[in-house]
Design a protein around this motif. Structure first.
Motif, short mmCIF file in Angstrom:
data_model
loop_
_atom_site.label_atom_id
_atom_site.label_comp_id
_atom_site.label_asym_id
_atom_site.label_seq_id
_atom_site.Cartn_x
_atom_site.Cartn_y
_atom_site.Cartn_z
N SER A 153 0.85 -1.19 0.00
CA SER A 153 0.00 0.00 0.00
C SER A 153 0.89 1.24 0.00
N GLN A 154 0.41 2.29 -0.66
CA GLN A 154 1.19 3.52 -0.74
C GLN A 154 1.11 4.28 0.58
N GLU A 155 2.26 4.71 1.04
CA GLU A 155 2.34 5.52 2.24
C GLU A 155 3.13 6.77 1.89
N GLU A 156 2.48 7.91 2.03
CA GLU A 156 3.10 9.18 1.66
C GLU A 156 3.59 9.90 2.90
N MET A 157 4.82 10.41 2.84
CA MET A 157 5.39 11.14 3.96
C MET A 157 6.34 12.23 3.46
N PRO A 158 6.42 13.36 4.17
CA PRO A 158 7.38 14.39 3.78
C PRO A 158 8.81 13.90 4.02
N LEU A 159 9.74 14.40 3.25
CA LEU A 159 11.14 13.99 3.40
C LEU A 159 11.66 14.29 4.80
N MET A 160 11.18 15.38 5.41
CA MET A 160 11.66 15.77 6.74
C MET A 160 11.24 14.77 7.81
N GLN A 161 10.21 13.95 7.55
CA GLN A 161 9.73 12.96 8.52
C GLN A 161 10.60 11.70 8.54
N VAL A 162 11.39 11.46 7.50
CA VAL A 162 12.19 10.24 7.41
C VAL A 162 13.43 10.39 8.30
N VAL A 163 13.56 9.47 9.26
CA VAL A 163 14.67 9.50 10.20
C VAL A 163 15.80 8.57 9.74
N SER A 164 15.43 7.38 9.28
CA SER A 164 16.47 6.44 8.83
C SER A 164 15.94 5.56 7.69
N VAL A 165 16.90 5.12 6.88
CA VAL A 165 16.61 4.24 5.75
C VAL A 165 17.62 3.11 5.81
N ARG A 166 17.14 1.89 5.62
CA ARG A 166 18.04 0.74 5.69
C ARG A 166 17.76 -0.20 4.51
N PHE A 167 18.83 -0.66 3.88
CA PHE A 167 18.74 -1.67 2.82
C PHE A 167 19.51 -2.89 3.28
N TYR A 168 18.92 -4.07 3.12
CA TYR A 168 19.62 -5.32 3.44
C TYR A 168 19.04 -6.47 2.63
N GLN A 169 19.80 -7.55 2.55
CA GLN A 169 19.37 -8.77 1.86
C GLN A 169 18.88 -9.74 2.92
N GLN A 170 17.60 -10.04 2.92
CA GLN A 170 17.01 -10.94 3.90
C GLN A 170 17.10 -12.37 3.38
N LYS A 171 17.95 -13.18 3.99
CA LYS A 171 18.13 -14.58 3.60
C LYS A 171 16.96 -15.42 4.08
N SER A 172 16.69 -16.53 3.39
CA SER A 172 15.59 -17.40 3.78
C SER A 172 16.12 -18.80 4.06
N LEU A 173 16.23 -19.12 5.33
CA LEU A 173 16.72 -20.43 5.75
C LEU A 173 15.76 -21.53 5.31
N VAL A 174 14.46 -21.24 5.31
CA VAL A 174 13.47 -22.23 4.89
C VAL A 174 13.68 -22.61 3.42
N ALA A 175 13.91 -21.61 2.56
CA ALA A 175 14.12 -21.88 1.14
C ALA A 175 15.42 -22.65 0.92
N ILE A 176 16.44 -22.32 1.67
CA ILE A 176 17.73 -23.03 1.54
C ILE A 176 17.57 -24.50 1.93
N ILE A 177 16.91 -24.76 3.05
CA ILE A 177 16.72 -26.14 3.52
C ILE A 177 15.81 -26.91 2.57
N ALA A 178 14.70 -26.29 2.16
CA ALA A 178 13.77 -26.97 1.24
C ALA A 178 14.46 -27.28 -0.10
N GLY A 179 15.22 -26.34 -0.60
CA GLY A 179 15.94 -26.58 -1.85
C GLY A 179 16.97 -27.69 -1.72
#
Length: 142
Positions: A36-62
């Motif tokens: 869903s779209q969430e609109e916010m002013p740039l001044m409201q943004v305190v932090s931004v984080r990018f990461y790669q979320q690994k999936s242990l379930v997919a690794i084990i199932a594969g």
């Protein structure tokens, strides 16, 4: 509206839109959900984080999915149908294990009110997620 007050779009991709005044973030975006779209002013943004979320379930199932057809094919030597089905299953399970190992790119945005929202995509969306996080971090100084 005067000319000086018009917004300029800086970036638009699968994770949202960043203008020079606000952010339209696709919060709760997931693999099979557009979010869903969430609109916010740039001044409201305190932090931004990018990461790669690994999936242990997919690794084990594969991994299990790769080993089981090998066992079945070894128990049925000379059976061409079992060999073909086993090869197809191994191929699919290799894809599942790769997706688990590669991880799902995730962008998390925290606002001044303490609200944290995130959006997640497929491994092929990594460059878009990274670009969104970097541009937003640059614009907000977070």
């Amino acid at each position: 509206m005067s000319r000086g007050s018009r917004e300029q779009e800086v970036l638009k991709n699968k994770f949202g839109t960043i203008t020079d005044k606000r952010v339209i973030f696709l919060s709760k975006r997931d693999l099979f959900n557009s979010g869903s779209q969430e609109e916010m002013p740039l001044m409201q943004v305190v932090s931004v984080r990018f990461y790669q979320q690994k999936s242990l379930v997919a690794i084990i199932a594969g991994s299990i999915g790769i080993v089981l057809p090998l066992v079945v094919v070894s128990l049925l030597p000379g059976n061409l149908i079992a060999l073909m089905i086993g090869a197809i299953i191994i191929g699919l399970c290799l894809c599942i294990a790769y997706i688990g190992i590669a991880g799902f790119p995730t962008v998390t945005v925290t606002t001044a009110g303490g609200k944290t929202t995130q959006a997640r995509g497929w491994p092929k969306d990594k460059s878009e997620a990274k670009a969104f996080a970097l541009v937003l971090r640059e614009k907000t100084g977070a």
